[in-house]
Enzyme design. Structure first.
Site, PDB file in Angstrom:
ATOM      1  N   GLY A  95      45.185  62.373  45.033  1.00 49.19           N
ATOM      2  CA  GLY A  95      46.446  61.641  45.160  1.00 49.19           C
ATOM      3  C   GLY A  95      47.555  62.502  45.749  1.00 49.19           C
ATOM      4  O   GLY A  95      47.589  63.713  45.525  1.00 49.19           O
ATOM      5  N   LYS A 110      47.646  71.001  42.282  1.00 51.92           N
ATOM      6  CA  LYS A 110      48.433  69.831  42.669  1.00 51.92           C
ATOM      7  C   LYS A 110      48.198  68.679  41.724  1.00 51.92           C
ATOM      8  O   LYS A 110      47.065  68.509  41.274  1.00 51.92           O
ATOM      9  CB  LYS A 110      48.007  69.415  44.091  1.00 51.92           C
ATOM     10  CG  LYS A 110      48.534  68.088  44.540  1.00 51.92           C
ATOM     11  CD  LYS A 110      47.435  67.136  45.016  1.00 51.92           C
ATOM     12  CE  LYS A 110      46.594  66.575  43.905  1.00 51.92           C
ATOM     13  NZ  LYS A 110      45.724  65.446  44.258  1.00 51.92           N
ATOM     14  N   THR A 111      49.128  67.929  41.370  1.00 57.24           N
ATOM     15  CA  THR A 111      49.041  66.564  40.827  1.00 57.24           C
ATOM     16  C   THR A 111      50.362  66.204  40.153  1.00 57.24           C
ATOM     17  O   THR A 111      50.911  66.979  39.363  1.00 57.24           O
ATOM     18  CB  THR A 111      47.874  66.316  39.834  1.00 57.24           C
ATOM     19  OG1 THR A 111      47.993  64.961  39.356  1.00 57.24           O
ATOM     20  CG2 THR A 111      47.851  67.237  38.619  1.00 57.24           C
ATOM     21  N   ASP A 155      50.568  64.182  37.947  1.00 55.67           N
ATOM     22  CA  ASP A 155      50.265  63.882  36.546  1.00 55.67           C
ATOM     23  C   ASP A 155      50.640  65.016  35.597  1.00 55.67           C
ATOM     24  O   ASP A 155      50.778  64.799  34.394  1.00 55.67           O
ATOM     25  CB  ASP A 155      48.776  63.565  36.360  1.00 55.67           C
ATOM     26  CG  ASP A 155      48.385  62.254  37.023  1.00 55.67           C
ATOM     27  OD1 ASP A 155      49.254  61.637  37.652  1.00 55.67           O
ATOM     28  OD2 ASP A 155      47.212  61.859  36.912  1.00 55.67           O
ATOM     29  N   ARG A 178      39.559  61.150  48.529  1.00 54.75           N
ATOM     30  CA  ARG A 178      38.964  61.447  47.220  1.00 54.75           C
ATOM     31  C   ARG A 178      37.460  61.705  47.283  1.00 54.75           C
ATOM     32  O   ARG A 178      36.773  61.587  46.261  1.00 54.75           O
ATOM     33  CB  ARG A 178      39.247  60.293  46.252  1.00 54.75           C
ATOM     34  CG  ARG A 178      40.702  60.167  45.816  1.00 54.75           C
ATOM     35  CD  ARG A 178      40.833  59.352  44.541  1.00 54.75           C
ATOM     36  NE  ARG A 178      42.220  59.132  44.180  1.00 54.75           N
ATOM     37  CZ  ARG A 178      42.940  59.985  43.458  1.00 54.75           C
ATOM     38  NH1 ARG A 178      42.410  61.116  43.053  1.00 54.75           N
ATOM     39  NH2 ARG A 178      44.200  59.693  43.161  1.00 54.75           N
ATOM     40  N   ASP A 211      39.917  67.740  39.128  1.00 58.89           N
ATOM     41  CA  ASP A 211      38.595  67.418  39.680  1.00 58.89           C
ATOM     42  C   ASP A 211      38.353  68.182  40.983  1.00 58.89           C
ATOM     43  O   ASP A 211      37.280  68.744  41.198  1.00 58.89           O
ATOM     44  CB  ASP A 211      38.484  65.908  39.966  1.00 58.89           C
ATOM     45  CG  ASP A 211      38.342  65.097  38.682  1.00 58.89           C
ATOM     46  OD1 ASP A 211      37.805  65.635  37.703  1.00 58.89           O
ATOM     47  OD2 ASP A 211      38.776  63.930  38.673  1.00 58.89           O
TER      48      ASP A 211
END
Ligand code: FBP
Length: 559
Positions: free
Chosen positions: A91, A212-213, A215, A155, A186
């Protein structure tokens, strides 16, 4: 300017850019002092994985146990020329372009002949040999901008030997010495597997990860924050603050606001700390308290009733995207669904027959939970997974599910004389709105430093390491740069029915400072109207406005 067209060709077109973009392009991100000139790598003691040490060591014999590395100012700068490949994975998160520009500037500062190649549309670009050379002109057009459109993202899960072998063909053809994979837990797990494979085969290609993320769940003792979390939370908090002000002006709606964060509730919690809503659900607490869907609905309905009794028929509720997966009964159901769906027999079932197949194979208790869910939610849980096997929680409309159930509960309470008031709901989902926002000063500096730092990890021959920048609540000059072996963050977890080595996800800790601060204040926020309006991200102005980090980071670091 170079733009990525739908057919993945890059073409030269002059397009107009906004005044803000023009001014922002001139921003020079800050670097930690240690990275401002030549570096010396200082190595610590051997490391261990966070769990399942013996198994992880067996699975990663070439990359297990390596030391943590910290960079200090050194004396030697130039190296023989080399080429690097870079991949954006998963993402989007604000600041990805700055990781790439930092990497670019980092390798050029080592040797101006060094080249950077970007693989297109995620890890799939490596396997399918789709790439471009990132020239100074392309890099300059994307400095300090949001998005991943410089090379696109995807992805595709890099896990098969066949993919690794296809990758090495193009890496050799382009003379690439190291691959930098910018991704979440992941993708960095896959980076680690790839590093181990190339090391075992003596292919001479290093692999470095970057955290990175949006979230915020790729963090641990070494990684203070994943990039993008800062900007995404500030963007959502601006919008939530605007809604709160509207809510407090019109005084007639309850706003149910779902925010992204596939699993952990870091985004929801940070937004609550920034905006002080009436209610914020935290999935990790729901799980710890073994709350059922009905418990959650009752909790919201009671707050609505208390506010209504004082004449306030309005409010705001923040809901973490991953909530549904943390409700214990649903969690058990998903675990069994994962096993049921993992068999070859299940994979061969036609899509239209899958729900019936699943129902026929679930245990009685899980079947009861499955059957109690609205059809759309049950379908999402049973069928649609991303390539990493994750439930696509962003597609589940939890905000509507909850408000409908609260409406029903309030009707019952009204009949029982426990509630007098009006309940009218509005729904929002903030996710994609924040993932490509122009990076805040924090993310612009942090990402640039992560990329620049990755070039130094490559130069000192490291593989299977994550680029890490620490001490991030201090001014950027004082940030600490270095690398952490990815194996150090791993343990075994069940995925698609089998135990696999994965980076341990960081969930919200209920005994951590951010949650404790929230828990100490939420009752007041529920009853009173204590909204905070953070406003939009500022790039210029007083430092306490422009350079503030997230409240989560401040509380975690006791600032
Ligand atoms: P990453 O973990 O890859 O950074 O992505 C996070 C995220 O934005 C989640 O918050 C969200 O659930 C998911 O991606 C949405 O995925 P998609 O972009 O495939 O719709």
């Amino acid at each position: 300017m170079h733009l990525l067209k739908a057919n993945y060709n890059f073409i030269d077109i002059m397009t107009s850019i906004s005044n803000l973009q023009k001014a922002r392009a001139a921003y020079q991100p800050k670097l930690p002092k240690a990275l401002q000139g030549p570096v010396k790598a200082v190595e610590g003691a051997a490391t261990q994985s966070v769990g399942n040490q013996a198994e992880i060591k067996d699975l990663f014999p070439n990359t297990y146990g390596m030391p943590v590395v910290e960079f200090e100012q050194g004396t030697e700068a130039n190296t023989a020329s080399f080429n690097i490949g870079v991949i954006l994975s998963g993402g989007q998160a604000p600041g990805g372009h700055n990781v790439i520009s930092g990497l670019f500037d980092g390798i050029k500062s080592l040797n101006p002949n060094n080249k950077l190649y970007g693989f297109l549309m995620g890890p799939g670009g490596l396997v399918d040999h789709k790439y471009i050379e990132l020239t100074p002109e392309i890099i300059d057009a994307y400095r300090n901008t949001g998005g991943f459109d410089i090379i696109g993202s995807g992805r595709t899960k890099l896990e098969e030997v066949d993919q690794f072998e296809k990758g090495i063909v193009i890496l050799r053809e382009l003379g690439i010495k190291a691959l930098v994979i910018i991704g979440g837990d992941d993708s960095n797990t896959n980076a680690c597997v790839l590093a181990e494979y190339y090391a075992a085969k003596n292919y001479g290609v290093q692999v470095i990860g970057c955290p990175k993320t949006i979230d915020g769940d790729l963090k641990n003792e070494q990684i203070e924050a994943s990039f993008g979390f800062d900007t995404a939370c500030k963007t959502y908090s601006e919008l939530i603050g605007n809604i709160e002000r509207d809510c407090n002006s019109a005084r007639k709606y309850w706003h149910f606001i779902k925010v992204m964060g596939r699993s952990a509730s870091h985004i929801a919690l940070e937004c609550a700390l920034q905006t002080q809503p009436n209610i914020c659900l935290v999935s990790e607490e729901v799980e710890a308290k073994e709350m059922s869907l009905d418990d959650i609905v009752s909790y919201i309905a009671k707050t609505v009733a208390v506010r209504a009794a004082q004449g306030d028929n309005f409010g705001t509720v923040i809901i973490p995207e991953g909530l549904i997966e943390f409700i214990p009964a649903i969690k058990k159901l998903i675990a069994e669904l994962n096993d049921v769906l993992a068999t070859d027999e299940a994979k061969a079932v036609a899509r239209e027959d899958q729900i019936e197949y699943v129902k026929a194979h679930l245990s009685a208790a899980n079947l009861a939970t499955f059957s109690s869910l609205p059809a759309g939610v049950a379908r999402q849980l049973a069928l649609d997974r991303d390539p990493h096997g994750n439930v696509q929680v962003s597609l589940i409309e939890t905000e509507k599910l909850l408000s409908e159930m609260v409406g029903k509960k309030l009707a019952e309470m009204k009949k029982a004389g426990e509630y007098v008031g009006k309940f009218s709901a509005q729904h929002h989902f903030f996710g994609y709105e924040g993932r490509c926002a122009a990076p805040s000063n924090f993310d612009a500096d942090y990402c640039y430093s992560l990329g620049f730092n990755a070039s130094r990890l490559v130069a000192c021959g490291k593989t299977g390491y994550m680029s890490v920048i620490r001490n991030t609540t201090a001014p950027a000059e004082q940030w600490i740069a270095g690398g952490v072996p990815i194996t150090m963050m791993m343990n075994l977890e069940k995925r698609a029915g089998k135990f696999k080595p994965v980076i341990r996800k960081a969930l919200v800790e209920l005994d951590g400072a951010p949650f404790k601060f929230f828990a100490a204040n939420r009752e007041k926020w529920a009853v009173e109207t204590s909204y905070l309006y953070p406003g939009s991200i500022q790039y210029w102005g007083p430092s306490e406005v422009c350079d503030q980090t997230t409240k989560t980071l401040q509380l975690e670091q006791n600032k």
